[in-house]
Design a protein around this motif. Structure first.
Motif, PDB file in Angstrom:
ATOM      1  N   THR A 110       4.352 -74.267 -44.557  1.00  0.00           N
ATOM      2  CA  THR A 110       4.635 -74.718 -45.920  1.00  0.00           C
ATOM      3  C   THR A 110       5.374 -73.671 -46.753  1.00  0.00           C
ATOM      4  N   GLN A 111       5.453 -72.438 -46.283  1.00  0.00           N
ATOM      5  CA  GLN A 111       6.177 -71.376 -46.989  1.00  0.00           C
ATOM      6  C   GLN A 111       7.620 -71.360 -46.486  1.00  0.00           C
ATOM      7  N   LYS A 112       8.594 -71.586 -47.377  1.00  0.00           N
ATOM      8  CA  LYS A 112       9.997 -71.693 -46.989  1.00  0.00           C
ATOM      9  C   LYS A 112      10.761 -70.461 -47.482  1.00  0.00           C
ATOM     10  N   PHE A 113      11.801 -70.052 -46.691  1.00  0.00           N
ATOM     11  CA  PHE A 113      12.627 -68.893 -47.018  1.00  0.00           C
ATOM     12  C   PHE A 113      14.094 -69.305 -46.974  1.00  0.00           C
ATOM     13  N   ASP A 114      14.923 -68.671 -47.819  1.00  0.00           N
ATOM     14  CA  ASP A 114      16.330 -69.059 -47.913  1.00  0.00           C
ATOM     15  C   ASP A 114      17.244 -68.254 -47.000  1.00  0.00           C
ATOM     16  N   LYS A 115      16.689 -67.310 -46.233  1.00  0.00           N
ATOM     17  CA  LYS A 115      17.518 -66.540 -45.306  1.00  0.00           C
ATOM     18  C   LYS A 115      16.666 -66.114 -44.111  1.00  0.00           C
ATOM     19  N   PRO A 116      17.311 -65.792 -42.991  1.00  0.00           N
ATOM     20  CA  PRO A 116      16.541 -65.400 -41.794  1.00  0.00           C
ATOM     21  C   PRO A 116      15.958 -64.009 -41.953  1.00  0.00           C
ATOM     22  N   GLY A 117      15.074 -63.683 -41.048  1.00  0.00           N
ATOM     23  CA  GLY A 117      14.444 -62.379 -41.059  1.00  0.00           C
ATOM     24  C   GLY A 117      13.091 -62.429 -40.402  1.00  0.00           C
ATOM     25  N   LYS A 118      12.315 -61.376 -40.597  1.00  0.00           N
ATOM     26  CA  LYS A 118      10.985 -61.311 -40.003  1.00  0.00           C
ATOM     27  C   LYS A 118       9.966 -61.926 -40.961  1.00  0.00           C
ATOM     28  N   SER A 119       9.000 -62.651 -40.389  1.00  0.00           N
ATOM     29  CA  SER A 119       7.971 -63.304 -41.199  1.00  0.00           C
ATOM     30  C   SER A 119       7.080 -62.265 -41.865  1.00  0.00           C
ATOM     31  N   PRO A 120       6.755 -62.469 -43.146  1.00  0.00           N
ATOM     32  CA  PRO A 120       5.822 -61.535 -43.814  1.00  0.00           C
ATOM     33  C   PRO A 120       4.370 -61.780 -43.396  1.00  0.00           C
ATOM     34  N   PHE A 121       4.132 -62.876 -42.677  1.00  0.00           N
ATOM     35  CA  PHE A 121       2.761 -63.221 -42.285  1.00  0.00           C
ATOM     36  C   PHE A 121       2.443 -62.774 -40.854  1.00  0.00           C
ATOM     37  N   MET A 122       3.412 -62.939 -39.939  1.00  0.00           N
ATOM     38  CA  MET A 122       3.189 -62.641 -38.528  1.00  0.00           C
ATOM     39  C   MET A 122       4.302 -61.744 -38.024  1.00  0.00           C
ATOM     40  N   ASP A 123       4.076 -61.070 -36.911  1.00  0.00           N
ATOM     41  CA  ASP A 123       5.076 -60.186 -36.302  1.00  0.00           C
ATOM     42  C   ASP A 123       6.014 -61.039 -35.449  1.00  0.00           C
ATOM     43  N   MET A 124       6.845 -61.851 -36.134  1.00  0.00           N
ATOM     44  CA  MET A 124       7.760 -62.745 -35.431  1.00  0.00           C
ATOM     45  C   MET A 124       8.902 -63.112 -36.366  1.00  0.00           C
ATOM     46  N   GLN A 125      10.012 -63.590 -35.789  1.00  0.00           N
ATOM     47  CA  GLN A 125      11.162 -63.987 -36.575  1.00  0.00           C
ATOM     48  C   GLN A 125      10.954 -65.374 -37.171  1.00  0.00           C
ATOM     49  N   LEU A 126      11.550 -65.599 -38.360  1.00  0.00           N
ATOM     50  CA  LEU A 126      11.506 -66.910 -38.983  1.00  0.00           C
ATOM     51  C   LEU A 126      12.320 -67.901 -38.166  1.00  0.00           C
ATOM     52  N   VAL A 127      11.928 -69.153 -38.218  1.00  0.00           N
ATOM     53  CA  VAL A 127      12.564 -70.213 -37.430  1.00  0.00           C
ATOM     54  C   VAL A 127      13.381 -71.087 -38.361  1.00  0.00           C
ATOM     55  N   PRO A 128      14.631 -71.434 -37.976  1.00  0.00           N
ATOM     56  CA  PRO A 128      15.445 -72.287 -38.853  1.00  0.00           C
ATOM     57  C   PRO A 128      15.005 -73.744 -38.783  1.00  0.00           C
TER      58      PRO A 128
ATOM     59  N   SER B 271      23.628 -77.548 -39.790  1.00  0.00           N
ATOM     60  CA  SER B 271      23.359 -76.937 -41.095  1.00  0.00           C
ATOM     61  C   SER B 271      21.871 -76.613 -41.204  1.00  0.00           C
ATOM     62  N   VAL B 272      21.573 -75.385 -41.657  1.00  0.00           N
ATOM     63  CA  VAL B 272      20.187 -74.935 -41.792  1.00  0.00           C
ATOM     64  C   VAL B 272      19.712 -75.228 -43.209  1.00  0.00           C
ATOM     65  N   LEU B 273      18.579 -75.920 -43.310  1.00  0.00           N
ATOM     66  CA  LEU B 273      17.985 -76.196 -44.614  1.00  0.00           C
ATOM     67  C   LEU B 273      17.242 -74.985 -45.147  1.00  0.00           C
ATOM     68  N   TYR B 274      16.423 -74.365 -44.302  1.00  0.00           N
ATOM     69  CA  TYR B 274      15.647 -73.197 -44.694  1.00  0.00           C
ATOM     70  C   TYR B 274      15.034 -72.601 -43.430  1.00  0.00           C
ATOM     71  N   TRP B 275      14.394 -71.446 -43.611  1.00  0.00           N
ATOM     72  CA  TRP B 275      13.684 -70.810 -42.513  1.00  0.00           C
ATOM     73  C   TRP B 275      12.182 -70.808 -42.822  1.00  0.00           C
ATOM     74  N   TYR B 276      11.365 -70.813 -41.784  1.00  0.00           N
ATOM     75  CA  TYR B 276       9.913 -70.849 -42.008  1.00  0.00           C
ATOM     76  C   TYR B 276       9.193 -70.187 -40.837  1.00  0.00           C
ATOM     77  N   ASP B 277       7.951 -69.818 -41.109  1.00  0.00           N
ATOM     78  CA  ASP B 277       7.059 -69.283 -40.086  1.00  0.00           C
ATOM     79  C   ASP B 277       6.243 -70.451 -39.518  1.00  0.00           C
ATOM     80  N   PRO B 278       6.322 -70.729 -38.211  1.00  0.00           N
ATOM     81  CA  PRO B 278       5.571 -71.861 -37.651  1.00  0.00           C
ATOM     82  C   PRO B 278       4.067 -71.776 -37.903  1.00  0.00           C
ATOM     83  N   MET B 279       3.546 -70.540 -38.128  1.00  0.00           N
ATOM     84  CA  MET B 279       2.117 -70.413 -38.386  1.00  0.00           C
ATOM     85  C   MET B 279       1.771 -70.724 -39.840  1.00  0.00           C
ATOM     86  N   VAL B 280       2.777 -70.637 -40.751  1.00  0.00           N
ATOM     87  CA  VAL B 280       2.573 -70.991 -42.166  1.00  0.00           C
ATOM     88  C   VAL B 280       3.746 -71.898 -42.552  1.00  0.00           C
TER      89      VAL B 280
END
Length: 496
Positions: A63-81, A52-61
């Motif tokens: 503390t910022q959590k997202f409720d669905k997958p996608g591309k990070s708004p901070f870096m050119d990379m995919q969010l990590v579950p 079960s996935v709790l949330y997605w996040y950018d490893p470089m930031v």
């Protein structure tokens, strides 16, 4: 053209148009549904293994959590579950127990205990400035003989320094002896008094009375044992009454000038016992006591100057020797303590690595108090009973930094550092200007700084509005590279 030929041509055109339509539809479907392998997010993977996935996040930031997958708004990379069975959150780092053992990770517990107010510092031996004797000529005369002495020689009590010829004494002594021979007691007593007023010591007068002979030479001796600091007498000199011949500094006791760090100055009191250990005399500590807290700090070292008096009966403690001094303090109030080696100081803040369950570690920012022996006081940031890393924490901190993890007390979307707590004390305003205030303040306990009167710059001139000299206030200061700055000042009873 025959009708059959026309029908065949129409059939071919229809077939071509149909194929083009099918191709266009297939292409549109392919464009809409095909995603390159390096950009595809496959949430189905989580469903396949039941995680079960709790949330997605950018490893470089983290503390910022997202409720669905996608591309990070901070870096050119995919969010990590972040999976529920991983425990913790993005501000923790997980290390295999075997790897932790290889790293030499050693844990300690945050404890609450009474403060050990012992202070360890260094000191330098100086002369006891209260144990000084000035050797002077009580009357004018001529120097006939001088001992073979020089400055810095050590002499005993009563040691010969010089011999003086005093012609005036001969007349006074002859007058006394003549009146004594006459047998006129009142006149004899008056003559004896004139000899005493002429500067003759009592011992010389007794010798004249007993022997009946004139003694117009006197030996100048050292009034106490010690070191000759100055010697200003030579054979053949003519001395005036009151002229200084020598200065002798006793060495039966010496002063130890100890530099106590500013952060520990509040733990030192007059009368405390002290133990001094000298490299020149290993295994032979000397016991003494604190006799004075000097009013000025050592500007270069920012340290409180403490005077310790030590006995020196055998005279082995000479000015210039250095010692490691332990000032024995009383047991203070209880506080949270961690081993000093567990604290990571970055310059701007202090961190402690907290050990959590299942091999997870979290960097936590803390506010430090004074040191207590081998431990350091924690003002805020930790709780009693927490497990922390006492050894190997720098490697864990490096791993956390590589993963973009920040301390839990400074978590924010922008990862801004936590505000610095103010140090507070009660005070009375002595002087007030637009940019500074002079305060007679009590101790700043969080700085281990004793009460004193000193001037502080104001962070904002508006802080002085409505205040006047003599007001009792509660002041909050902040430590900066240039010293303490007043950030808040309130009149006692409320109101700025």
């Amino acid at each position: 053209m025959s009708r059959q030929t026309i029908n065949k041509t129409a059939l071919v055109l229809f077939t071509v148009i149909a194929l083009l339509a099918v191709g266009a539809a297939a292409g549109l479907w392919w464009e809409r549904n095909h995603v390159p392998a390096d950009e595809k997010v496959m949430p189905a993977t989580a469903a396949k293994d039941g995680r079960s996935v709790l949330y997605w996040y950018d490893p470089m930031v983290p503390t910022q959590k997202f409720d669905k997958p996608g591309k990070s708004p901070f870096m050119d990379m995919q969010l990590v579950p972040k999976y529920a069975d991983e425990g913790g959150d993005a501000s923790t780092v997980k290390i295999d127990p075997g790897v932790a053992q290889n790293l030499g990770v050693r844990l300690a517990t945050v404890t609450r205990a009474p403060l050990d107010l012992n202070v360890v510092a260094t000191g330098i031996v100086n002369f006891n400035e209260r144990d000084i004797a000035i050797v002077q000529a009580r009357t004018g005369g001529f120097v006939e003989r001088v001992a073979r002495l020089a400055p810095n020689d050590v002499v005993g009590s009563g040691a010969f320094i010089a011999e003086l010829l005093v012609p005036e004494w001969a007349a006074l002594q002859q007058e006394y002896l003549a009146l004594k021979a006459v047998g006129d007691a009142p006149l004899e007593d008056a003559a004896r008094e004139r000899m005493l007023l002429g500067g003759m010591p009592e011992s010389l007068i007794r010798a004249v009375v007993q022997t009946g002979k004139v003694r117009n030479r006197i030996s100048i001796t050292a009034p106490r044992a010690g070191v000759i600091q100055t010697l200003d007498v030579r054979p053949g000199m003519t001395l005036m009454a009151g002229q200084t011949l020598a200065r002798v500094n006793g060495i039966s006791t010496v002063w130890l000038d100890v530099s106590v760090p500013e952060a520990q100055a509040g733990a030192v009191l007059i009368g405390q016992s002290a133990e001094a250990k000298f490299a020149a005399f290993p295994g032979k500590p000397v016991q003494g006591r604190v006799t004075a807290l000097l009013p000025t700090l050592n500007d270069a070292a920012r340290a409180l100057r403490v005077r310790v008096e030590l006995p020196n009966k055998d005279g082995r403690l000479r000015p210039g020797l250095t010692a490691q001094v332990s000032l024995k303090g009383a047991v203070g109030e209880s506080a949270l303590l961690v081993p000093t080696e567990a604290v990571i100081r970055t310059g701007r803040r202090a961190l402690v690595i907290v050990a959590e369950a299942e091999g997870r570690y979290r960097p936590v920012e803390v506010v430090l108090g004074p040191e207590s022996g081998t431990d350091t006081v924690i003002v805020s940031g930790l709780g009693e009973g927490q497990k922390i890393v006492a050894s190997g924490q720098f490697l864990i901190d490096s791993e956390a930094s590589l993963q973009g993890i920040i301390s839990s007390t400074s978590e924010s979307a922008e990862a801004m550092p936590a505000p610095v707590a103010l140090h507070e004390a009660d005070a009375v305003i002595k002087e007030l200007s637009g940019t500074s205030v002079t305060l007679a303040h009590g101790p700043f306990k969080t700085l281990s700084m004793p009460g004193m009167t000193m001037a502080f710059p104001l962070a904002n001139p508006q802080l002085a509005k409505g205040l006047k000299v003599g007001d009792r206030v509660r002041v909050g200061v902040r430590q900066t590279d240039d010293g303490l700055v007043v950030e808040r000042i309130e009149r006692a009873g409320g109101g700025q």
